[in-house]
Design a protein around this motif. Structure first.
Motif, PDB file in Angstrom:
ATOM      1  N   TYR A 502       0.633  -1.154  -0.100  1.00  0.00           N
ATOM      2  CA  TYR A 502       0.107  -0.009  -0.225  1.00  0.00           C
ATOM      3  C   TYR A 502       1.000   1.269  -0.152  1.00  0.00           C
ATOM      4  CZ  TYR A 502      -3.016   3.527   1.885  1.00  0.00           C
ATOM      5  OH  TYR A 502      -3.697   4.909   2.124  1.00  0.00           O
ATOM      6  N   GLY A 503       1.853   1.282   0.892  1.00  0.00           N
ATOM      7  CA  GLY A 503       2.812   2.406   1.083  1.00  0.00           C
ATOM      8  C   GLY A 503       3.531   2.660  -0.424  1.00  0.00           C
ATOM      9  N   GLN A 508       3.822   5.558  -5.699  1.00  0.00           N
ATOM     10  CA  GLN A 508       3.890   5.502  -6.932  1.00  0.00           C
ATOM     11  C   GLN A 508       2.807   6.584  -7.630  1.00  0.00           C
ATOM     12  OE1 GLN A 508       3.319   1.558  -8.086  1.00  0.00           O
ATOM     13  NE2 GLN A 508       5.493   0.916  -7.683  1.00  0.00           N
ATOM     14  N   MET A 509       1.833   6.334  -6.763  1.00  0.00           N
ATOM     15  CA  MET A 509       0.453   7.467  -7.388  1.00  0.00           C
ATOM     16  C   MET A 509       0.979   8.693  -7.200  1.00  0.00           C
ATOM     17  SD  MET A 509      -2.745   5.270  -5.973  1.00  0.00           S
ATOM     18  CE  MET A 509      -3.677   6.281  -6.227  1.00  0.00           C
ATOM     19  N   MET A 515       4.697  13.767 -11.628  1.00  0.00           N
ATOM     20  CA  MET A 515       5.113  14.133 -12.871  1.00  0.00           C
ATOM     21  C   MET A 515       4.124  14.700 -13.992  1.00  0.00           C
ATOM     22  SD  MET A 515       7.051  10.432 -13.126  1.00  0.00           S
ATOM     23  CE  MET A 515       7.466  10.519 -14.788  1.00  0.00           C
ATOM     24  N   GLN A 516       2.694  14.203 -13.625  1.00  0.00           N
ATOM     25  CA  GLN A 516       1.625  14.942 -14.385  1.00  0.00           C
ATOM     26  C   GLN A 516       1.577  16.369 -14.126  1.00  0.00           C
ATOM     27  OE1 GLN A 516      -1.968  12.920 -13.777  1.00  0.00           O
ATOM     28  NE2 GLN A 516      -3.010  13.965 -15.416  1.00  0.00           N
ATOM     29  N   GLN A 517       1.685  16.804 -13.190  1.00  0.00           N
ATOM     30  CA  GLN A 517       1.626  18.067 -12.743  1.00  0.00           C
ATOM     31  C   GLN A 517       2.685  18.865 -13.209  1.00  0.00           C
ATOM     32  OE1 GLN A 517       1.383  18.782  -8.505  1.00  0.00           O
ATOM     33  NE2 GLN A 517      -0.688  17.605  -8.367  1.00  0.00           N
ATOM     34  N   ALA A 518       4.215  18.188 -13.187  1.00  0.00           N
ATOM     35  CA  ALA A 518       5.295  18.787 -13.898  1.00  0.00           C
ATOM     36  C   ALA A 518       5.123  18.980 -15.373  1.00  0.00           C
ATOM     37  CB  ALA A 518       6.315  18.293 -13.652  1.00  0.00           C
ATOM     38  N   ALA A 519       4.467  17.893 -15.915  1.00  0.00           N
ATOM     39  CA  ALA A 519       4.318  17.985 -17.434  1.00  0.00           C
ATOM     40  C   ALA A 519       3.307  19.002 -17.755  1.00  0.00           C
ATOM     41  CB  ALA A 519       3.671  16.598 -18.017  1.00  0.00           C
TER      42      ALA A 519
END
Length: 547
Positions: A502-503, A508-509, A515-519
């Motif tokens: 779970y951790g 990873q999430m 990464m999605q925010q940086a992109a």
């Protein structure tokens, strides 16, 4: 004669004689509710007609339904599972091992040769009728499987230890000489038994099996017991010890329903409450049958001097009358006038007595209360609590005394026999832990499923609180609550991620989100730069036009 054998036989005789009066009660209960078992004080021959002294079978059917409900409600599907004593130390690997061990034990118990179903079927009806039963749990002769057997309460006597637990058990047994020789060998038999074996191998011999704490039994010279209990087989007729071996458990599971202070024997609250009604309904049925016969075939009043033949009251019968009789003196043959108004009242009283017997056997408390229409979560919870209060006197002794005793004895035998593999395969978090059993039943299902209901109810409260204050969500640990709710509704451990998994997945999430925010930020910056470049080009073109 062995003095130790004489002492054990004397101790057993004392226990059997002490409960002689109890056999009378068990015989009376069996006569009314369990005629198949009604041979405590009488000897029943093969082919003897059961229940020939009863007028109605309703008390027998009430006992039958209660006895059958034990297995149907408490041993259905995967009715038990292993748990560590400290559930906080159960990680996912420990839960998986416990689930695997539960499956191994379940397959061993329900193997056809183990006779588990047969023994518990007999034990359930003894438990419901007499408040206790005696089931032995051991390895079979080949030591490749389990063997369960239910013994007649008439042949078993026991004593409690200082803590109120069944500590010493004596059982009468009458095997044939041939079976005794095949089990123990002729070398262990007494001289008198060997001599009789050669002449009549099918003759029965009085044997007694005793399981006694090792501290209360003297070991042979030069030996000492290294086990908690000792199992002794005695030839009572020849006062001879056939076998004595140390054992790690009592071998006998003797669950008791309702105990009374000062007695090692229990009682069934069902038959104790229903016994007066059982006697009453038999008498009422006999009276109603007689009243019905008189109503359909009434007694006749006849003039003796005027009747010339037997009175024929069957269909088409003819009764011959003297022609000289004067009818003005009264009819020669006439039915006696009877008042039949009492028959409906008797039927009502009989129906009321049946309801009392059904209530005494808890037949009206074995199902969940039915809901009417749409119910809120609070109403459902209240109905579940009502069911738990009513069913607890039935299920609690069965789960802890009966099923718990059988499962613990079985687990101990299988563990010592190596059925669960090497001890090194046990997860580190379980080593040194005491294993307990968790049972699946309508009662446990109702208790555990309350966690799921509470989780849903908590979600409704949080949704309302979030509308008033978004920071209120910080008061609730959704991850822990979800795990408890999933475990409560019986979700297998392999469906749920471990805490480490779970951790890792949360990390990873979060990384994917970053990464999605940086992109997205880079794309936004590029778009702004592109728009700024286009704006610069437009401004330069406008300046050229102005010049």
């Amino acid at each position: 004669m062995d003095q130790r054998a004489k002492d054990l036989i004397k101790q057993g005789d004392h226990l059997f004689e002490k409960r002689t009066s109890l056999l009378q009660l068990w015989q009376e209960i069996a006569d009314n509710f369990y005629p198949e078992r009604a041979d405590f004080t009488v000897v029943r021959n093969i082919g003897h007609e059961f229940a020939d002294n009863l007028m109605t079978s309703y008390p027998i059917m009430a006992r039958r339904d209660l006895g059958n409900s034990f297995a149907a409600m408490l041993r259905r599907d995967d009715w038990f599972s292993l748990r560590a004593e400290e559930e906080s130390r159960e990680d996912n690997s420990a839960k998986k091992w416990l689930e695997w061990a539960s499956g191994v034990q379940r397959r061993a118990m329900y193997d056809r040769k183990s006779r588990f179903v047969r023994a518990t079927k007999e034990g359930d009806h003894d438990f419901g009728t007499f408040g206790q039963c005696a089931i032995s749990v051991e390895l079979n002769r080949d030591a490749d499987g389990l063997l369960y057997r239910c013994w007649h309460l008439r042949d078993v006597a026991w004593a409690e230890d200082a803590e109120g637990e069944v500590g010493e058990v004596h059982r009468k047994w009458k095997p044939s000489l041939r079976n005794l020789a095949s089990i123990f060998g002729e070398k262990k038999m007494s001289a008198g038994a060997k001599e009789k074996l050669a002449k009549s191998p099918h003759s029965e011999i009085n044997v007694r099996h005793v399981v006694i704490p090792a501290e209360h039994y003297e070991a042979p010279a030069g030996q000492r017991w290294n086990t908690p209990f000792v199992s002794i087989y005695l030839d009572v007729d020849n006062c001879h010890i056939i076998e004595e071996v140390g054992v790690y458990n009592k071998m006998y599971v003797i669950p008791r329903w309702q105990t009374v202070s000062g007695s090692q024997y229990a009682y069934s609250p069902a038959t104790v409450a229903a016994l007066p009604d059982a006697r009453l309904i038999q008498a009422m049925t006999r009276v109603l049958l007689e009243a019905g016969e008189k109503a359909t075939n009434p007694p006749m009043l006849a003039v003796q001097e005027a009747i010339r033949s037997d009175i024929s009251i069957y269909a088409g019968g003819i009764t011959w009358v003297d022609s000289d009789y004067d009818e003005r003196l009264g009819e020669v043959l006439r039915p006696i006038t009877q008042d039949k108004n009492g028959i409906p009242l008797g039927m009502e009283m009989q129906a009321d007595t049946r309801n009392m017997i059904a209530e005494a056997f808890y037949l009206n408390k074995l199902t969940l209360p039915r809901g009417t229409g749409d119910m809120t979560a609070t109403e459902v919870s209240q109905r579940v609590q009502e069911y738990i209060r009513q069913a607890l006197p039935i299920f609690q002794p069965m789960e802890y005394e009966y099923n718990g005793g059988l499962c613990e004895a079985t687990f101990d035998i299988l563990m010592r026999a190596g059925a669960f593999g090497s001890p090194e395969d046990i997860p580190q978090s379980l080593r040194g832990q005491d294993v307990q059993f968790k049972f699946q039943s309508p009662l446990q299902d109702a208790v555990e499923r309350e966690k799921g209901d509470r989780f849903l109810e908590a979600g409704q409260f949080l949704a309302q609180a979030a509308q008033m204050d978004p920071n209120a969500l910080a008061n609730f640990n959704a991850s822990i609550a979800l795990r408890d709710a999933l475990d409560g509704i019986g979700v297998p451990a392999r469906w749920i991620s471990t805490e480490d998994q779970y951790g890792q997945r949360v990390a990873q999430m979060q990384q994917q989100q970053q990464m999605q925010q940086a992109a997205e930020q880079a794309a936004t910056a590029a778009e702004i730069g592109e728009q700024a470049g286009k704006a610069g080009q437009a401004l330069a073109a406008a300046e050229e036009q102005m010049q």
